[in-house]
Motif scaffolding. Structure first.
Motif, PDB file in Angstrom:
ATOM      1  N   GLY A 239       1.272   5.843   2.563  1.00  0.00           N
ATOM      2  CA  GLY A 239      -0.151   6.020   2.769  1.00  0.00           C
ATOM      3  C   GLY A 239      -0.997   5.841   1.529  1.00  0.00           C
ATOM      4  O   GLY A 239      -2.204   5.751   1.610  1.00  0.00           O
ATOM      5  N   GLU A 240      -0.385   5.813   0.326  1.00  0.00           N
ATOM      6  CA  GLU A 240      -1.193   5.681  -0.882  1.00  0.00           C
ATOM      7  C   GLU A 240      -1.871   4.315  -0.932  1.00  0.00           C
ATOM      8  O   GLU A 240      -1.387   3.357  -0.369  1.00  0.00           O
ATOM      9  CB  GLU A 240      -0.334   5.905  -2.141  1.00  0.00           C
ATOM     10  CG  GLU A 240       0.686   4.817  -2.428  1.00  0.00           C
ATOM     11  CD  GLU A 240       1.992   5.004  -1.699  1.00  0.00           C
ATOM     12  OE1 GLU A 240       2.941   4.262  -1.997  1.00  0.00           O
ATOM     13  OE2 GLU A 240       2.033   5.872  -0.804  1.00  0.00           O
ATOM     14  N   GLN A 241      -2.981   4.242  -1.657  1.00  0.00           N
ATOM     15  CA  GLN A 241      -3.737   2.999  -1.749  1.00  0.00           C
ATOM     16  C   GLN A 241      -3.296   2.177  -2.958  1.00  0.00           C
ATOM     17  O   GLN A 241      -2.860   2.721  -3.972  1.00  0.00           O
ATOM     18  CB  GLN A 241      -5.234   3.312  -1.856  1.00  0.00           C
ATOM     19  CG  GLN A 241      -5.818   3.996  -0.620  1.00  0.00           C
ATOM     20  CD  GLN A 241      -5.729   3.115   0.600  1.00  0.00           C
ATOM     21  OE1 GLN A 241      -4.954   3.373   1.513  1.00  0.00           O
ATOM     22  NE2 GLN A 241      -6.521   2.052   0.625  1.00  0.00           N
ATOM     23  N   THR A 276      -6.097  -2.299  -0.770  1.00  0.00           N
ATOM     24  CA  THR A 276      -5.197  -2.302   0.381  1.00  0.00           C
ATOM     25  C   THR A 276      -4.406  -0.995   0.416  1.00  0.00           C
ATOM     26  O   THR A 276      -4.337  -0.268  -0.565  1.00  0.00           O
ATOM     27  CB  THR A 276      -4.201  -3.475   0.299  1.00  0.00           C
ATOM     28  OG1 THR A 276      -3.384  -3.307  -0.859  1.00  0.00           O
ATOM     29  CG2 THR A 276      -4.922  -4.811   0.223  1.00  0.00           C
ATOM     30  N   SER A 277      -3.810  -0.732   1.561  1.00  0.00           N
ATOM     31  CA  SER A 277      -2.881   0.395   1.633  1.00  0.00           C
ATOM     32  C   SER A 277      -1.570  -0.010   0.974  1.00  0.00           C
ATOM     33  O   SER A 277      -1.302  -1.202   0.768  1.00  0.00           O
ATOM     34  CB  SER A 277      -2.633   0.797   3.084  1.00  0.00           C
ATOM     35  OG  SER A 277      -1.911  -0.216   3.759  1.00  0.00           O
ATOM     36  N   GLN A 280       0.309  -2.365   3.278  1.00  0.00           N
ATOM     37  CA  GLN A 280      -0.228  -3.728   3.294  1.00  0.00           C
ATOM     38  C   GLN A 280       0.176  -4.492   2.039  1.00  0.00           C
ATOM     39  O   GLN A 280       0.596  -5.653   2.105  1.00  0.00           O
ATOM     40  CB  GLN A 280      -1.754  -3.678   3.413  1.00  0.00           C
ATOM     41  CG  GLN A 280      -2.256  -3.226   4.775  1.00  0.00           C
ATOM     42  CD  GLN A 280      -3.766  -3.036   4.783  1.00  0.00           C
ATOM     43  OE1 GLN A 280      -4.355  -2.563   3.811  1.00  0.00           O
ATOM     44  NE2 GLN A 280      -4.396  -3.408   5.882  1.00  0.00           N
TER      45      GLN A 280
END
Length: 369
Positions: A239-241, A276-277, A280
């Protein structure tokens, strides 16, 4: 907490059975066969309530309690009606028992009470009261059965969800390890082949340089493998960006490694990168890594064209290279399938297209914002 509830339930059954037994023996009515039939109902009730497993034995004991207590209700002036109610509750609440068995008990109870009333006149109000009690007990037991069934289904659903999460974690680990190993081991093979050729030519300095590059590549591969495993120890989905330039920087690093292994590559970017995540970013980076590994395997030394195009709602990665054996690239290994699995797992999805025309092979990955 479950142990406490079980203990309280057992204590309640014991107290109820003790009270019914006291009324049977200490009442104004005479001690006769009906008293002992009532005690059979009490003992069967206790055995069924306290012996929960195996459930078939418990159900048989509850049925014995129901039959004995129902027949003795009128002769004992209603004292054994409590075991009737408890036995019905036990039969109905057992969701592993077929529903028809509980229904049969509810129908049989008033019929058996009528048998016990032969030669006696309990009165219509008494019969109606007992009939109403049977209906209420049956409805309460049916509600409890439904609740237990829902809880069982909820437990099974949670187990399925846990198994699905574990399967997804295994698949994610398999994809990451495949990409790392394909990139690292493929590069090592090329480096070792080059080292061997240089040693045969007597160029020890160049061979030593290749050997150092191979060692560095192996160390990087080991670090990547550790990061892949460590990522799965945290929350699934990453979940981190990722920062806007992280994807471009990572692809450029892959291209530097590709060129150090003797490959030729061009790189173009277009548009403004956006945040982005982690999932991604991993999908795009791993796709570029796998495409470059494929190019080294199937077209060593041939040029590779890589481009990343950013738009407001998506990012498009394109990797194009020549192939020496047309038709053989798209069907090998798990890397291309892993690309599709990564994109399918993204919240907003995307698509992966594999095109091969003549001697040109192209991978296109689109990730939606």
């Amino acid at each position: 907490m479950n142990t406490g509830r079980s203990s309280a339930r057992a204590a309640l059954h014991l107290v109820g059975a003790a009270l019914v037994s006291f009324w049977l023996f200490a009442g104004a009515r005479p001690l006769d066969a009906w008293t002992w039939i009532g005690m059979l109902a009490v003992f069967s009730w206790l055995a069924s309530a306290l012996l929960r497993r195996p459930h078939r034995v418990s159900a048989v004991l509850a049925a014995v309690a129901l039959v004995a207590a129902s027949v003795a209700v009128i002769p004992t002036t209603g004292i054994t009606f409590t075991p009737v109610v408890v036995a019905l509750l036990l039969l109905w609440a057992d969701d592993l028992l077929p529903a028809w068995a509980a229904i049969t008990g509810s129908v049989a109870a008033p019929a058996l009470m009528a048998v016990g009333a032969i030669g006696r006149d309990p009165g219509v109000p008494t019969l109606l009261a007992f009939g109403g009690g049977i209906i209420i007990a049956s409805l309460a037991g049916a509600s409890r059965r439904q609740t237990r069934r829902l809880l069982r289904q909820e437990t099974a659903l949670r187990r399925q969800q846990q198994e699905a999460a574990e399967q997804a974690a295994r698949a994610a680990l398999a994809r990451d390890l495949h990409d790392v190993l394909a990139h690292t081991l493929g590069g090592l093979v090329l480096q070792l082949d080059a080292t061997e050729a240089l040693i045969e030519r007597g160029d020890t300095e160049a061979a030593l340089s290749r050997s150092r590059s191979a060692r560095r590549l192996a160390g990087e591969g080991l670090d990547e493998a550790r990061r892949a495993v460590a990522a799965l120890r945290g929350p699934l989905g990453r979940g981190e960006q990722a920062e806007p330039d992280d994807v471009v920087d990572a692809v450029e690093e892959l291209l530097r490694a590709h060129r150090s292994l003797g490959g030729s590559a061009t790189f173009e970017t277009d548009g403004t990168p956006w945040e982005t995540s982690g999932a991604q970013a991993a999908a795009v980076i791993r796709a570029a890594q796998e495409a470059l590994s494929n190019a080294r395997r199937h077209a060593p030394g041939r040029p590779v064209d890589v481009s990343i195009r950013w738009s407001a709602d998506r990012v498009l990665l394109t990797v194009t290279n020549d192939v020496i054996e047309p038709g053989g690239t798209s069907s090998r290994g798990f890397g291309l399938r892993g690309m599709r699995e990564r994109v399918a797992a993204l919240p907003r999805g995307g698509r992966v297209d594999i095109d091969e025309e003549g001697s040109r092979f192209q991978v296109r990955m689109e990730v939606r914002r």
